[in-house]
Design a protein around this motif. Sequence first.
Motif, short mmCIF file in Angstrom:
data_model
loop_
_atom_site.label_atom_id
_atom_site.label_comp_id
_atom_site.label_asym_id
_atom_site.label_seq_id
_atom_site.Cartn_x
_atom_site.Cartn_y
_atom_site.Cartn_z
N ASP A 192 -23.19 -45.20 22.56
CA ASP A 192 -22.32 -44.79 21.39
C ASP A 192 -21.63 -46.33 20.01
O ASP A 192 -21.83 -46.01 19.61
CB ASP A 192 -21.47 -43.94 22.27
CG ASP A 192 -21.64 -42.96 22.37
OD1 ASP A 192 -22.30 -42.49 21.90
OD2 ASP A 192 -21.10 -42.63 23.52
N SER A 247 -22.53 -39.50 28.33
CA SER A 247 -22.36 -38.57 27.12
C SER A 247 -24.40 -38.19 26.69
O SER A 247 -24.86 -38.38 27.82
CB SER A 247 -22.30 -39.26 26.05
OG SER A 247 -23.85 -40.85 25.93
N GLN A 248 -24.35 -36.95 25.99
CA GLN A 248 -25.75 -36.32 25.92
C GLN A 248 -27.01 -37.55 25.96
O GLN A 248 -27.78 -37.28 26.40
CB GLN A 248 -25.55 -35.56 25.19
CG GLN A 248 -24.52 -34.27 25.48
CD GLN A 248 -25.10 -33.67 26.54
OE1 GLN A 248 -27.12 -33.34 26.44
NE2 GLN A 248 -24.49 -32.89 27.32
N SER A 260 -30.69 -36.98 19.15
CA SER A 260 -29.17 -36.27 19.97
C SER A 260 -28.26 -37.40 20.72
O SER A 260 -27.22 -37.00 20.42
CB SER A 260 -29.28 -37.25 21.73
OG SER A 260 -28.35 -37.10 23.08
N VAL A 261 -28.00 -38.71 19.71
CA VAL A 261 -26.83 -39.46 19.93
C VAL A 261 -26.35 -38.85 18.48
O VAL A 261 -24.84 -38.96 18.75
CB VAL A 261 -27.12 -40.60 19.57
CG1 VAL A 261 -25.87 -41.76 19.31
CG2 VAL A 261 -27.83 -41.66 20.69
N LYS A 278 -25.80 -36.22 16.84
CA LYS A 278 -25.66 -35.17 17.36
C LYS A 278 -24.10 -35.38 17.51
O LYS A 278 -22.98 -34.24 17.19
CB LYS A 278 -26.25 -34.03 17.90
CG LYS A 278 -27.26 -33.20 17.62
CD LYS A 278 -28.48 -32.59 18.57
CE LYS A 278 -29.35 -31.99 17.93
NZ LYS A 278 -30.28 -31.14 18.75
N SER A 279 -23.76 -35.90 18.28
CA SER A 279 -22.29 -35.96 19.40
C SER A 279 -20.95 -36.04 17.38
O SER A 279 -20.27 -36.61 18.37
CB SER A 279 -22.63 -37.44 20.07
OG SER A 279 -23.44 -36.38 20.93
N TYR A 280 -22.09 -36.33 17.03
CA TYR A 280 -21.04 -37.40 15.89
C TYR A 280 -21.15 -37.09 13.81
O TYR A 280 -22.25 -37.80 13.38
CB TYR A 280 -21.50 -39.41 15.78
CG TYR A 280 -20.70 -39.92 17.04
CD1 TYR A 280 -20.16 -39.98 16.75
CD2 TYR A 280 -22.36 -40.56 17.68
CE1 TYR A 280 -19.72 -40.89 17.70
CE2 TYR A 280 -21.85 -40.84 19.06
CZ TYR A 280 -20.17 -41.20 19.50
OH TYR A 280 -20.39 -42.23 19.88
N ARG A 311 -15.85 -37.11 14.20
CA ARG A 311 -16.21 -38.63 14.26
C ARG A 311 -17.71 -38.51 13.55
O ARG A 311 -18.00 -39.48 13.68
CB ARG A 311 -16.85 -38.04 15.52
CG ARG A 311 -15.54 -38.29 16.84
CD ARG A 311 -16.25 -36.95 17.71
NE ARG A 311 -16.73 -37.59 18.99
CZ ARG A 311 -17.09 -38.90 19.72
NH1 ARG A 311 -15.56 -39.16 20.53
NH2 ARG A 311 -18.31 -39.00 20.23
#
Length: 430
Positions: free
Chosen positions: A79, A132-133, A179-180, A182-184, A188
């Motif tokens: 992250d 996290s994913q 993958s990272v 997608k979390s933002y 975010r």
Amino acid sequence: MMRMMSVTVMMGSTAMSRAAGGRSAVRLLSDAAGFGRAAALVLLAAIIVLILLKIIWGREPENRTQVEYYPPEGIDPLDAAYIIDGYVDRNDTLALFFYLSSRGYMTITEYLDEEGKRQYSFEALDFPVAESQGVQSFFRALFDMPESSRAVPSGDDAKVCLSDVRLRMKKNQQKLQRSVRKSYRGKRSFFSKSSRGAEFAGTCVFLISLILLGAVKELGRTSTYTRSLFSNGVASQWQIAFAVALEILLPVIMVLSIPSLAALYRRGQTKRSSGKILGTAILAALYVGAAIWYMDIICFGPNGFGNGTVTTLLLVLLCIAPFIIGSMRSRSQWNSTVNSRFGKFREFVENADEETLRMLMAEDPEYFFAVLPYAYLFGITKRWARNFQDIDVSYPKWFKSDIRYKSGQVFDVVTMSSMIRNLENAYFQE
């Protein structure tokens, strides 16, 4: 005979008159029918709009943060890497070895192979359910686990050597990046929605103004007297078409090179890589080459504007556009706040005083190893270890070595630096 000579003289006189008229039209193009003034207005408007877009929507949010002793809550090294520069590369993934180990998900073993070279292996202990994913994806790739599986391998399947890890990480690097990313999204997201819109608007303004400038130039000439790009004669139709095509193609090349140039520049501020430097140089050369060629056609070519104001304004636009558009994207408020906290955290990691470190170690004996992955991510592991040269750090339970490192139960600076350097060299070995 006299009639023929008279006709010849008249034809020659007409041709000379037309040629003179053509040269005059070219020479006075900027003043004829207000085309020069129109071109200047187009360029001036483009410059003003770009500046306003940058000032209103393209500025970074302001943040006031105090000293940080820990990374922001819930932000792992992957992250952090993405938040800092919007990218995750192999250098970032190495920090996860220390992160996963320090949090009890795996162990690292160092040993000497048959040739006496240092080698490393990793053993899975527990699946990082609470992480996290991105970290979970890394763990699955590390131990070759099926997608979505949380069942940690057992026995020999739970162990993997570094040579296999290198291959698996290369294979899964792009997947890990996605993958990272997608979390933002949403609040975010890395860049604010308004700044992305401003960048798009600025790009359109730049492209349209250059193409419109070419259109004004074409309107200001008379096709009959258009001079050739390659000689002093009258241009053929295909030469005119070629010039018009360049007036469209060159602006498109400049516009396409700006986003990639900006992205490489942003990464270059936090990363060190000859590949990125080379990519930046190539894109910069592409932009400069296209800009020079375009300016030559518009201002200095056979049919170009002969107006100093147009030349000056075009030069200004071509110089400031890549910097304004390239920096138009600004961080979202959330991203900016977290990144600012990481900045303060890095300052502390790099310049921590002994008294504060002793206090933090008393509160958390694992503090040194909890911060280690982030210190590696920042590229200051040696500095972080040096801060503990007079502070005893217990030997980590997650690191096993057949090589004599430790002195009693103290994991000193030499041990730390040597272990990281050897693991790093082995990990990036091709």
